[in-house]
Design a protein around this motif. Structure first.
Motif, PDB file in Angstrom:
ATOM      1  N   MET A  53     157.468 -59.733 -60.022  1.00 36.67           N
ATOM      2  CA  MET A  53     158.005 -61.090 -60.019  1.00 36.67           C
ATOM      3  C   MET A  53     157.384 -61.892 -58.882  1.00 36.67           C
ATOM      4  O   MET A  53     157.109 -61.359 -57.816  1.00 36.67           O
ATOM      5  CB  MET A  53     159.530 -61.035 -59.845  1.00 36.67           C
ATOM      6  N   TYR A  54     157.132 -63.161 -59.147  1.00 34.15           N
ATOM      7  CA  TYR A  54     156.536 -64.017 -58.132  1.00 34.15           C
ATOM      8  C   TYR A  54     157.143 -65.412 -58.227  1.00 34.15           C
ATOM      9  O   TYR A  54     157.812 -65.757 -59.210  1.00 34.15           O
ATOM     10  CB  TYR A  54     155.016 -64.090 -58.303  1.00 34.15           C
ATOM     11  N   ILE A  55     156.884 -66.221 -57.212  1.00 36.66           N
ATOM     12  CA  ILE A  55     157.363 -67.600 -57.173  1.00 36.66           C
ATOM     13  C   ILE A  55     156.185 -68.549 -57.324  1.00 36.66           C
ATOM     14  O   ILE A  55     155.139 -68.365 -56.705  1.00 36.66           O
ATOM     15  CB  ILE A  55     158.106 -67.891 -55.851  1.00 36.66           C
ATOM     16  N   PHE A  56     156.375 -69.557 -58.151  1.00 41.85           N
ATOM     17  CA  PHE A  56     155.439 -70.675 -58.273  1.00 41.85           C
ATOM     18  C   PHE A  56     156.052 -71.808 -57.450  1.00 41.85           C
ATOM     19  O   PHE A  56     157.024 -72.423 -57.858  1.00 41.85           O
ATOM     20  CB  PHE A  56     155.304 -71.061 -59.741  1.00 41.85           C
ATOM     21  N   ASP A  57     155.484 -72.058 -56.279  1.00 43.89           N
ATOM     22  CA  ASP A  57     156.014 -73.062 -55.356  1.00 43.89           C
ATOM     23  C   ASP A  57     155.720 -74.461 -55.900  1.00 43.89           C
ATOM     24  O   ASP A  57     154.567 -74.855 -56.053  1.00 43.89           O
ATOM     25  CB  ASP A  57     155.368 -72.881 -53.977  1.00 43.89           C
ATOM     26  N   SER A  58     156.771 -75.213 -56.159  1.00 45.99           N
ATOM     27  CA  SER A  58     156.639 -76.519 -56.817  1.00 45.99           C
ATOM     28  C   SER A  58     156.134 -77.630 -55.906  1.00 45.99           C
ATOM     29  O   SER A  58     155.757 -78.691 -56.398  1.00 45.99           O
ATOM     30  CB  SER A  58     157.987 -76.945 -57.391  1.00 45.99           C
ATOM     31  N   LEU A  59     156.104 -77.375 -54.582  1.00 48.29           N
ATOM     32  CA  LEU A  59     155.698 -78.466 -53.688  1.00 48.29           C
ATOM     33  C   LEU A  59     155.188 -77.958 -52.352  1.00 48.29           C
ATOM     34  O   LEU A  59     155.947 -77.405 -51.548  1.00 48.29           O
ATOM     35  CB  LEU A  59     156.871 -79.423 -53.447  1.00 48.29           C
ATOM     36  N   THR A  60     153.887 -78.155 -52.121  1.00 49.90           N
ATOM     37  CA  THR A  60     153.298 -77.909 -50.803  1.00 49.90           C
ATOM     38  C   THR A  60     152.365 -79.067 -50.467  1.00 49.90           C
ATOM     39  O   THR A  60     151.954 -79.830 -51.341  1.00 49.90           O
ATOM     40  CB  THR A  60     152.496 -76.584 -50.763  1.00 49.90           C
ATOM     41  N   HIS A  61     152.036 -79.193 -49.186  1.00 45.85           N
ATOM     42  CA  HIS A  61     151.093 -80.211 -48.726  1.00 45.85           C
ATOM     43  C   HIS A  61     150.160 -79.573 -47.706  1.00 45.85           C
ATOM     44  O   HIS A  61     150.563 -78.681 -46.958  1.00 45.85           O
ATOM     45  CB  HIS A  61     151.809 -81.381 -48.036  1.00 45.85           C
ATOM     46  N   ILE A  62     148.933 -80.023 -47.680  1.00 42.72           N
ATOM     47  CA  ILE A  62     148.007 -79.616 -46.626  1.00 42.72           C
ATOM     48  C   ILE A  62     147.310 -80.860 -46.086  1.00 42.72           C
ATOM     49  O   ILE A  62     147.292 -81.912 -46.726  1.00 42.72           O
ATOM     50  CB  ILE A  62     146.955 -78.602 -47.122  1.00 42.72           C
ATOM     51  N   SER A  63     146.742 -80.705 -44.908  1.00 38.55           N
ATOM     52  CA  SER A  63     145.967 -81.783 -44.299  1.00 38.55           C
ATOM     53  C   SER A  63     144.491 -81.409 -44.300  1.00 38.55           C
ATOM     54  O   SER A  63     144.127 -80.234 -44.206  1.00 38.55           O
ATOM     55  CB  SER A  63     146.442 -82.009 -42.852  1.00 38.55           C
ATOM     56  N   LEU A  64     143.647 -82.433 -44.390  1.00 36.61           N
ATOM     57  CA  LEU A  64     142.208 -82.216 -44.255  1.00 36.61           C
ATOM     58  C   LEU A  64     141.749 -82.452 -42.818  1.00 36.61           C
ATOM     59  O   LEU A  64     140.570 -82.321 -42.520  1.00 36.61           O
ATOM     60  CB  LEU A  64     141.442 -83.139 -45.203  1.00 36.61           C
ATOM     61  N   GLY A  65     142.694 -82.806 -41.945  1.00 34.76           N
ATOM     62  CA  GLY A  65     142.367 -82.968 -40.536  1.00 34.76           C
ATOM     63  C   GLY A  65     142.786 -84.276 -39.907  1.00 34.76           C
ATOM     64  O   GLY A  65     142.816 -84.405 -38.688  1.00 34.76           O
ATOM     65  N   LYS A  66     143.132 -85.271 -40.730  1.00 38.35           N
ATOM     66  CA  LYS A  66     143.477 -86.584 -40.176  1.00 38.35           C
ATOM     67  C   LYS A  66     144.820 -87.085 -40.694  1.00 38.35           C
ATOM     68  O   LYS A  66     145.089 -88.285 -40.714  1.00 38.35           O
ATOM     69  CB  LYS A  66     142.390 -87.604 -40.527  1.00 38.35           C
ATOM     70  N   ASN A  67     145.685 -86.168 -41.121  1.00 39.24           N
ATOM     71  CA  ASN A  67     146.980 -86.544 -41.658  1.00 39.24           C
ATOM     72  C   ASN A  67     147.871 -87.098 -40.551  1.00 39.24           C
ATOM     73  O   ASN A  67     147.964 -86.527 -39.462  1.00 39.24           O
ATOM     74  CB  ASN A  67     147.633 -85.313 -42.300  1.00 39.24           C
ATOM     75  N   ILE A  68     148.544 -88.215 -40.836  1.00 42.67           N
ATOM     76  CA  ILE A  68     149.357 -88.859 -39.798  1.00 42.67           C
ATOM     77  C   ILE A  68     150.750 -88.247 -39.674  1.00 42.67           C
ATOM     78  O   ILE A  68     151.500 -88.587 -38.757  1.00 42.67           O
ATOM     79  CB  ILE A  68     149.505 -90.378 -40.063  1.00 42.67           C
ATOM     80  N   LEU A  69     151.083 -87.316 -40.567  1.00 47.12           N
ATOM     81  CA  LEU A  69     152.422 -86.718 -40.525  1.00 47.12           C
ATOM     82  C   LEU A  69     152.393 -85.239 -40.166  1.00 47.12           C
ATOM     83  O   LEU A  69     153.184 -84.779 -39.350  1.00 47.12           O
ATOM     84  CB  LEU A  69     153.123 -86.907 -41.880  1.00 47.12           C
ATOM     85  N   TRP A  70     151.469 -84.472 -40.784  1.00 48.40           N
ATOM     86  CA  TRP A  70     151.460 -83.032 -40.589  1.00 48.40           C
ATOM     87  C   TRP A  70     150.306 -82.608 -39.698  1.00 48.40           C
ATOM     88  O   TRP A  70     149.179 -83.054 -39.844  1.00 48.40           O
ATOM     89  CB  TRP A  70     151.352 -82.320 -41.931  1.00 48.40           C
ATOM     90  N   ASN A  71     150.606 -81.702 -38.773  1.00 49.47           N
ATOM     91  CA  ASN A  71     149.615 -81.175 -37.847  1.00 49.47           C
ATOM     92  C   ASN A  71     148.639 -80.268 -38.598  1.00 49.47           C
ATOM     93  O   ASN A  71     149.046 -79.322 -39.265  1.00 49.47           O
ATOM     94  CB  ASN A  71     150.339 -80.384 -36.736  1.00 49.47           C
ATOM     95  N   TYR A  72     147.351 -80.537 -38.466  1.00 42.69           N
ATOM     96  CA  TYR A  72     146.340 -79.783 -39.203  1.00 42.69           C
ATOM     97  C   TYR A  72     146.397 -78.287 -38.884  1.00 42.69           C
ATOM     98  O   TYR A  72     146.197 -77.450 -39.773  1.00 42.69           O
ATOM     99  CB  TYR A  72     144.944 -80.320 -38.881  1.00 42.69           C
TER     100      TYR A  72
END
Length: 261
Positions: A1-20
């Motif tokens: 059994m596994y989970i399909f995570d419905s929502l993630t975010h990543i940054s490419l290096g210049k995201n103003i909200l999440w630390n890269y």
């Protein structure tokens, strides 16, 4: 059994909200390896990292188990049509609508236009239902806009992200009567641990297993935190129900084949 995570975010290096350093692709994949999460939707929110749509989808396309959703500019029907077509051509499978981050009004036809064009391109819309904000930022009635727009485009497929937050049960009753809606409980599932919402989520796991999906909202919460919360609500639940909630509902909604090991 596994989970399909419905929502993630990543940054490419210049995201103003999440630390890269905490929200980069390698970190996400490592977190997934050490959890039950083996698939994930990864969302690109253009206002947080403008001009990087193409680079974003090219980066995550190297993994067979990551699926891209992207935001668009909602200023006119022609622009909506053009940008959704561009997302599709670039490899995105869905459109993320985030009224707070995109500063979208709680009135007008922009959402009807998105749903109509998304349906014509066979793309799913993920709509953020967490509408709380500073009072001076709230315009119109975002919830009324959402429900009226859905009613006008019944052929559209929409994931209601976060399940309405603290209004989770109320949103579940709306989803119950609509075949084109899926109730996502990312963020809400982890954010409100220890609150009365735990009872609501227990109820949904037991009684609403064909209409919900789960997610972390990474990097706000990790795949491991999602796994821990998932185990907590899975206790005493039939295996078939658990599989539907963990991955099958979302895979079926997106027309994606189930993983085999």
């Amino acid at each position: 059994m596994y989970i399909f995570d419905s929502l993630t975010h990543i940054s490419l290096g210049k995201n103003i909200l999440w630390n890269y350093s905490e929200a980069n692709l390698n970190h996400l994949l490592k977190e997934m390896e050490n959890s039950l999460v083996k698939r994930a939707i990864v969302c690109h929110i253009d206002p947080l990292e403008p001009g990087s749509r193409k680079n974003f989808v090219e980066l995550i396309s190297n993994s067979d188990n990551l699926f891209a959703f992207g935001t668009i500019n909602c200023s006119s029907s022609n622009e909506i049509r053009s940008e959704i077509k561009e997302l599709k051509e670039n490899g995105y499978i869905g459109i993320k609508v985030h009224p707070r981050f995109q500063e979208l009004p709680g009135h007008g036809d922009w959402l009807v236009n998105i749903l109509t064009e998304a349906a014509s391109q066979d793309m799913v819309v993920a709509y953020c239902t967490y509408c709380f904000n500073r009072l001076d930022k709230v315009t119109g009635n975002p919830e009324l806009l959402l429900f009226n727009s859905i009613a006008k485009v019944p052929e559209s497929k929409i994931i209601l992200m976060h399940g309405g937050g603290i209004d989770l049960l109320r949103y579940s009753e709306i989803v119950r009567h609509s075949n084109n809606l899926l109730l996502d409980i990312s963020f809400t599932m982890c954010k409100y641990a220890g609150s009365s919402l735990d009872l609501d989520i227990e109820f949904l796991f037991q009684n609403f297993d064909r209409k919900i999906c789960v997610g972390s909202d990474y990097p706000d919460f990790s795949p491991n935190e999602l796994t821990t919360r998932f185990h907590r609500f899975s206790l005493g639940i039939d295996d078939d129900k658990i599989k539907r909630i963990a991955h099958l509902n979302l895979e079926n909604f997106l027309n994606i084949n189930t993983l085999t090991f």
